[in-house]
Design an enzyme around this catalytic site. Structure first.
Site, mmCIF file in Angstrom:
data_model
loop_
_atom_site.group_PDB
_atom_site.id
_atom_site.type_symbol
_atom_site.label_atom_id
_atom_site.label_comp_id
_atom_site.label_asym_id
_atom_site.label_seq_id
_atom_site.Cartn_x
_atom_site.Cartn_y
_atom_site.Cartn_z
ATOM 1 N N HIS A 242 0.782 -1.246 0.000
ATOM 2 C CA HIS A 242 0.000 0.000 0.000
ATOM 3 C C HIS A 242 0.812 1.294 0.000
ATOM 4 O O HIS A 242 0.769 2.052 0.961
ATOM 5 C CB HIS A 242 -0.999 0.010 1.166
ATOM 6 C CG HIS A 242 -0.488 -0.428 2.513
ATOM 7 N ND1 HIS A 242 0.645 0.092 3.096
ATOM 8 C CD2 HIS A 242 -0.951 -1.363 3.374
ATOM 9 C CE1 HIS A 242 0.832 -0.490 4.255
ATOM 10 N NE2 HIS A 242 -0.118 -1.389 4.453
ATOM 11 N N ASP A 314 -6.315 -3.830 0.483
ATOM 12 C CA ASP A 314 -6.134 -3.684 1.929
ATOM 13 C C ASP A 314 -7.503 -3.703 2.620
ATOM 14 O O ASP A 314 -7.755 -2.948 3.562
ATOM 15 C CB ASP A 314 -5.354 -2.412 2.273
ATOM 16 C CG ASP A 314 -4.850 -2.401 3.715
ATOM 17 O OD1 ASP A 314 -5.027 -3.401 4.430
ATOM 18 O OD2 ASP A 314 -4.277 -1.365 4.132
ATOM 19 N N GLY A 333 -8.789 1.563 8.782
ATOM 20 C CA GLY A 333 -9.085 0.521 7.790
ATOM 21 C C GLY A 333 -10.466 0.672 7.178
ATOM 22 O O GLY A 333 -11.425 1.043 7.862
HETATM 23 ZN ZN LIG Z 1 -0.466 -2.368 6.134
#
Ligand SMILES: [Zn+2]
Length: 434
Positions: A242, A314, A333
């Site tokens: 990422h 992710d 997240g």
């Molecule tokens: Zn990560």
């Protein structure tokens, strides 16, 4: 639903080593039996028993090797209230993915055969498509004690302490030396802890204007710079997770030019958004954070010119309450599996920045090559029938309440995206999830 023993898909555009050719695919059981310009339904010789052949007209839609996501969080064992392997893998199928790699921030963390086995048992029982775990780099992801890479290598996609950077250079050097011998990748979450200073969104204009503590770009690229140097020294295959900053793109571009074995990924949200798009909601919070417009543009450029190899979501689900506490207090997240294709298609291809062929490379071809999976050159006779049917027409509004994932937090909620996953075929079975 009873599955037919043979499925004939006609009138499709089939991926063939960098381009699309018009043709038909015949699937028998879990394998691809035949690929040809035109396969007629009448010419298929019937099976001895239990013959059901269905013919599907793909109406000129695209068939590619099943999409692959190298970076997801399925939260089992340990955090099944956030996501389970069952729900996560159904969300993956809905998003067109036939293979995903799960990150090891679990309880117990997969840092030994015994601990990994707990996860493998759940995968064997519940996964609806191919789920390949990562093992950790260090014991309990604590960053100090190395694990037995040799013993774990046959069962894992690679090694990662995702969620935290390995701070100690000596530990990382020795880990790379040993992982190099396994031939697997080291997937690095690059983050310098001493530069974080309590930040939780990008250290830029939005953070300053709204009184938030920022995460500086150097906290990411500082460790990427170190890890590239260590990969060069040890010969370890480094895959940088990422990436979000323009400096990261630049460092990796230069390292590739020098011949360092480095690959990298970015997420759809870093390509679509910049910090001026942020709202005071947890669904805009992830690590690394959405950065400045110059970073977003550098990532777009890096994806087009080949510096960035892979799109990885992710996908990081949390409970609704963990994500309902605004930018400062929500968990890090967002989910991504069910919007990835249309997000990348809309942001990069429909906008004219990138070819559709390049999208196929970064969402299935390159991850397959990095992981050593079949299908790099396209669907082939005799291969497992893991395929994704993509449509580039039409558009829809993202509605997280319809997600199969347990997590619903996404910065794409309410946005109109173009293109869709029409069907995912895993092991010869057409998945009809929605
Ligand atoms: Zn990560």
């Amino acid at each position: 639903m009873k599955q037919p023993s043979r499925i004939l898909i006609n009138n499709a555009k089939i991926w063939a080593d960098g381009r699309f050719i018009n043709g038909s695919i015949l699937i028998h059981g879990n394998k691809i039996e035949q690929i040809a310009r035109n396969i007629s339904f009448e010419n298929i010789s019937p099976d001895a028993s239990d013959v059901v052949t269905v013919a599907v007209n793909a109406d000129g839609r695209y068939i590619v090797p099943g999409l692959v996501d190298m970076h997801v969080h399925f939260r089992e064992p340990g955090y099944s209230y956030k996501e389970t392997i069952y729900d996560g893998s159904r969300a993956a199928l809905a998003g067109g993915f036939t293979t995903v790699c799960t990150m090891p921030n679990l309880n117990p963390a997969p840092d030994s055969i015994e601990n990994l086995q707990q996860q493998l048992d759940i995968i064997a029982r519940d996964a609806q498509m191919q789920v390949i775990p990562y093992a950790t780099i260090t014991a309990k992801r604590m960053g100090n004690k190395l694990i037995d890479y040799e013993a774990l290598a046959p069962w894992v996609a690679g090694f990662s302490d995702d969620g935290s950077g390995v701070q100690d250079e000596e530990v990382m050097r020795e880990a790379m030396r040993r992982i190099a011998k396994t031939g697997k990748i080291l997937a690095a979450h690059c983050e310098v802890n001493s530069l974080l200073r309590g930040g939780y969104i990008h250290d830029g204009e939005y953070a300053r204007a709204h009184g938030h503590r920022g995460i500086c770009s150097e906290s990411e690229w500082g460790e990427i710079e170190r890890d590239i140097r260590l990969a060069e020294e040890t010969g370890c295959r480094l895959h940088v997770c990422h990436i979000s900053t323009k400096e990261s793109v630049d460092l990796i571009r230069k390292a590739k030019a020098r011949g360092v074995q480095v690959t990298c990924e970015t997420g759809p949200h870093y390509l679509t958004f910049c910090d001026s798009d942020l709202q005071e909601e947890g669904r805009f919070k992830m690590n690394p954070p959405i950065r400045a417009i110059e970073d977003r543009d550098a990532l777009r450029e890096g994806l087009v010119d080949g510096t960035i190899d892979v799109i990885a979501t992710d996908h990081a689900p949390h409970s609704a309450s963990e994500k309902s506490k605004g930018l400062e207090k929500s968990a890090m997240g967002v989910v991504g599996l069910e919007t990835a294709f249309s997000a990348v298609y809309t942001t990069m291809v429909k906008s004219g920045l990138m070819s559709f062929e390049r999208l196929v490379e970064v969402m299935t071809v390159n991850p397959r090559r990095i992981l050593g999976l079949p299908g790099v050159y396209g669907p082939a006779e005799g291969d497992w029938a893991d395929l994704t049917v993509l449509d580039t027409t039409g558009e829809s509004v993202v509605d997280p309440s319809g997600f199969l994932s347990k997590g619903h937090a996404t910065p794409y909620a309410g946005l109109t995206l173009s293109g869709s996953v029409v069907a995912t075929i895993f092991s010869g079975r057409i998945q009809n999830l929605k």
